[in-house]
Scaffold this motif. Structure first.
Motif, short mmCIF file in Angstrom:
data_model
loop_
_atom_site.label_atom_id
_atom_site.label_comp_id
_atom_site.label_asym_id
_atom_site.label_seq_id
_atom_site.Cartn_x
_atom_site.Cartn_y
_atom_site.Cartn_z
N LYS A 19 2.57 4.18 11.25
CA LYS A 19 2.81 3.01 10.40
C LYS A 19 3.74 3.41 9.25
O LYS A 19 3.34 4.12 8.33
CB LYS A 19 1.48 2.49 9.85
N TRP A 60 3.89 4.82 1.45
CA TRP A 60 2.86 4.80 0.41
C TRP A 60 2.29 6.21 0.23
O TRP A 60 2.15 6.71 -0.90
CB TRP A 60 1.76 3.81 0.82
N LEU A 61 2.01 6.87 1.36
CA LEU A 61 1.42 8.22 1.32
C LEU A 61 2.32 9.19 0.56
O LEU A 61 1.85 10.01 -0.24
CB LEU A 61 1.21 8.71 2.76
N ARG A 121 -1.87 8.17 11.02
CA ARG A 121 -1.56 6.84 10.45
C ARG A 121 -0.11 6.82 9.94
O ARG A 121 0.63 5.87 10.17
CB ARG A 121 -2.56 6.55 9.32
N ALA A 122 0.28 7.90 9.26
CA ALA A 122 1.65 7.96 8.71
C ALA A 122 2.70 7.98 9.83
O ALA A 122 3.77 7.41 9.69
CB ALA A 122 1.80 9.19 7.82
N SER A 134 -7.52 5.03 0.37
CA SER A 134 -7.66 3.77 1.12
C SER A 134 -8.33 4.00 2.47
O SER A 134 -8.87 3.09 3.06
CB SER A 134 -6.29 3.11 1.32
N ASP A 151 5.00 1.79 6.74
CA ASP A 151 4.60 1.36 5.40
C ASP A 151 3.57 2.34 4.82
O ASP A 151 3.62 2.68 3.63
CB ASP A 151 3.96 -0.04 5.42
N TYR A 152 2.64 2.74 5.66
CA TYR A 152 1.61 3.68 5.19
C TYR A 152 2.25 5.01 4.82
O TYR A 152 1.91 5.61 3.79
CB TYR A 152 0.51 3.87 6.25
N LYS A 153 3.17 5.47 5.64
CA LYS A 153 3.84 6.74 5.37
C LYS A 153 4.57 6.70 4.02
O LYS A 153 4.49 7.65 3.22
CB LYS A 153 4.84 7.05 6.48
N ALA A 192 -3.15 6.30 -1.22
CA ALA A 192 -3.05 6.06 0.23
C ALA A 192 -4.18 6.78 0.97
O ALA A 192 -4.73 6.26 1.94
CB ALA A 192 -1.69 6.53 0.74
#
Ligand code: FE
Length: 201
Positions: A66, A72-73, A62-63, A83, A68-70, A80
């Motif tokens: 994406k 956040w992570l 996912r990181a 989620s 944005d996800y990275k 993260a």
């Protein structure tokens, strides 16, 4: 040099009757009503099938896909990761550290064997060994070389010591040649050892 422990058992091998001993303990606990069979099955199902490095691999994929996800992570790993539904004991506070061409991260628990269970499963035997715990801090490059990972001279090594409060996970670099792959296929490339930091992909 002797390779046996005090009781004559070779180091790092299970006693042969371990299955029988476990069965005997289980029967006693069930007979005495100290655990219930359904609860026990639930625990076994959790550790056999639900938790494991396949969860961490989903986070990594996912990181990679994406941004944005990275972000956040790396800023708030615990949230993260939660989620995606991965939380629970030994995973209450997780910090994710990112590998780059110039920085390589590796995790350890020098005190015992703290490890992010919900995303990596139970720790491998070597992670709990006194040799790994002591040496990876003192001579990380040599230990990594023994795992088959020889780092370039200019690559900085950072060793993260887990505690009861904070567990770490390494975000490995996305392997070359994986550009066209979707998230699911990317997750299949991610190994447990790459998320501990003793391997690259
Ligand atoms: Fe520990």
């Amino acid at each position: 040099m002797s390779n046996t422990g005090r009781n004559g058992q070779p180091h790092d091998t299970e006693p042969k009757d371990i299955d029988l001993r476990i069965k005997a303990l289980e029967s006693i606990l069930l007979d005495k009503g100290l655990v219930d069979a359904q609860g026990l099955n639930e625990i076994i199902e959790t550790y056999e099938n639900r938790i494991g490095p396949h969860n961490g691999a989903q986070i990594v994929a996912r990181a990679w896909t994406k941004s944005d996800y990275k972000k956040w992570l790396l800023n708030d790993g615990t949230a993260a990761i939660a989620s995606l539904g991965f939380t629970g004991i030994e995973g209450a506070d997780v910090v994710v550290v990112e590998n780059t061409p110039n920085v390589h991260n590796v995790i350890v628990c020098t005190l015992c064997s703290c490890y992010p269970w919900p995303i990596l499963g139970l720790p491998p035997r070597w992670y709990k060994s006194a040799a790994y715990r002591a040496r990876v801090v003192m001579e990380p490059r040599s230990v990594l070389a023994e795992f088959g990972l020889v780092l370039e001279e200019q690559c900085e090594v950072r060793v993260w010591d887990s505690t009861a409060e904070v567990r770490y996970m390494v975000l490995p670099e996305r392997p070359p040649g994986s550009e066209g792959l979707d998230e699911k296929s990317l997750a299949e490339l991610v190994t447990r050892d790459s998320m501990i930091g003793v391997a690259r992909l």
